[in-house]
Design an enzyme around this catalytic site. Structure first.
Site, mmCIF file in Angstrom:
data_model
loop_
_atom_site.group_PDB
_atom_site.id
_atom_site.type_symbol
_atom_site.label_atom_id
_atom_site.label_comp_id
_atom_site.label_asym_id
_atom_site.label_seq_id
_atom_site.Cartn_x
_atom_site.Cartn_y
_atom_site.Cartn_z
ATOM 1 C CE LYS A 1 -2.094 -3.916 -8.073
ATOM 2 N NZ LYS A 1 -1.240 -3.835 -6.979
ATOM 3 C CG ASP B 1 0.099 -6.293 -4.931
ATOM 4 O OD1 ASP B 1 1.005 -6.514 -5.621
ATOM 5 O OD2 ASP B 1 -0.890 -5.563 -5.297
#
Length: 287
Positions: free
Chosen positions: A73, A109
């Site tokens: 990420k 997220d």
């Protein structure tokens, strides 16, 4: 699936490792089929070393986009053309869209986590939360929580390669929001006990509890968890981690990572397709 694949089908990928456990392919492919959209979603086991070549290949093949999960990420930022404001602030990306060869990174997220809490009727706005983790998911959650109005956040992380990133997250939150934020070493269990004591929620945003760490838990003493505390975990396989089992035994309300997975995926779906995911249908299917 065989009946849906055509010469026009656009591919969307998921990059991470381990990856075989992911529910994202099922979630997105079922949503595509439900809405009659000509897309297909596949998972690829990709770590940091393979990431540059894979993204170069995806760009060359003209994939519509892809998701990024652990451990990629943060590293993925080096290979993208643009970042959304939230991704730039978080220094993390979990969703990439390809628009005429331009790869733009987004982070969903944090919004997924906050939406999952809201859907469960849990209010953390104006309250204090304690969270474990300094990676991409933890960073996104902390920043979104601060932006949404959480009053105070205590972050715990090991003094590993992610600790400097957690320090940077603290500085970003302090400079961009009114949220009070502090950082601690997760090995300091007394500090963890103290911070959890006046928090409304404790969240594990690390991979502890997920294979191959399914027999581990960051909480050393169950008495840290009181019955009126909400305990959440970003891990969703297993659905009940050792942390959540411990919390249930203490009478806490518990939430696994399925809700966050669902809502972060719904936002990614919208970024790629311009359509709203049929969340009710997917929730009934997966939950």
């Amino acid at each position: 699936m065989a009946e849906r694949i055509t010469g026009y089908t656009q591919l969307i990928g998921l990059l991470g490792t381990p990856i075989a456990h992911s529910l994202s392919p099922t979630m997105h492919n079922e949503a595509f089929a439900k809405l009659g959209l000509d897309y297909a979603y596949m998972a690829f086991g990709v770590g940091n070393e393979q990431l540059p070549d894979v993204i170069k290949g995806f760009r060359a093949l003209g994939l519509r986009g892809f998701n990024v999960t652990m451990p990629n990420k943060s590293l993925v930022l080096d290979y993208l053309d643009k970042l959304s404001p939230a991704a730039e602030l978080a220094g993390s990306v979990n969703t990439v869209v390809n628009e005429d060869g331009v790869l733009t990174g987004h982070i969903t997220d944090g919004t997924g986590y906050m939406r999952a809490l809201k859907e469960e009727g849990i209010n953390v706005i104006g309250e204090k939360m304690t969270i474990a983790g300094g990676g991409g998911a933890a960073t996104a959650i902390c920043i979104q929580a601060a932006l949404d109005g959480v009053k105070e956040i205590s972050i715990f992380n090991k003094k590993d390669k992610f600790y400097p990133r957690a320090e940077a997250t603290v500085e970003k939150i302090r400079s961009k929001t009114d949220c009070k934020v502090q950082l601690f070493d997760v090995d300091d269990q007394e500090a963890l006990r103290r911070e959890i004591a006046d928090s409304v929620i404790f969240t594990n945003a690390t991979g502890v509890g997920m294979k191959p760490l399914e027999d581990q838990c960051l909480i050393s003493d169950p008495s840290m968890l009181r019955p009126d505390l909400v305990v959440s975990d970003v891990v969703y396989i297993p659905k009940k981690t050792k942390l959540l089992e411990m919390a249930e035994a203490r009478g806490c309300r518990t939430i696994n990572g399925l809700g966050m997975m669902l809502w972060q995926g719904a936002r990614a779906f919208e970024i790629w397709t311009g359509k709203e995911m049929p969340v009710g249908y997917i929730k009934e299917l997966l939950f």
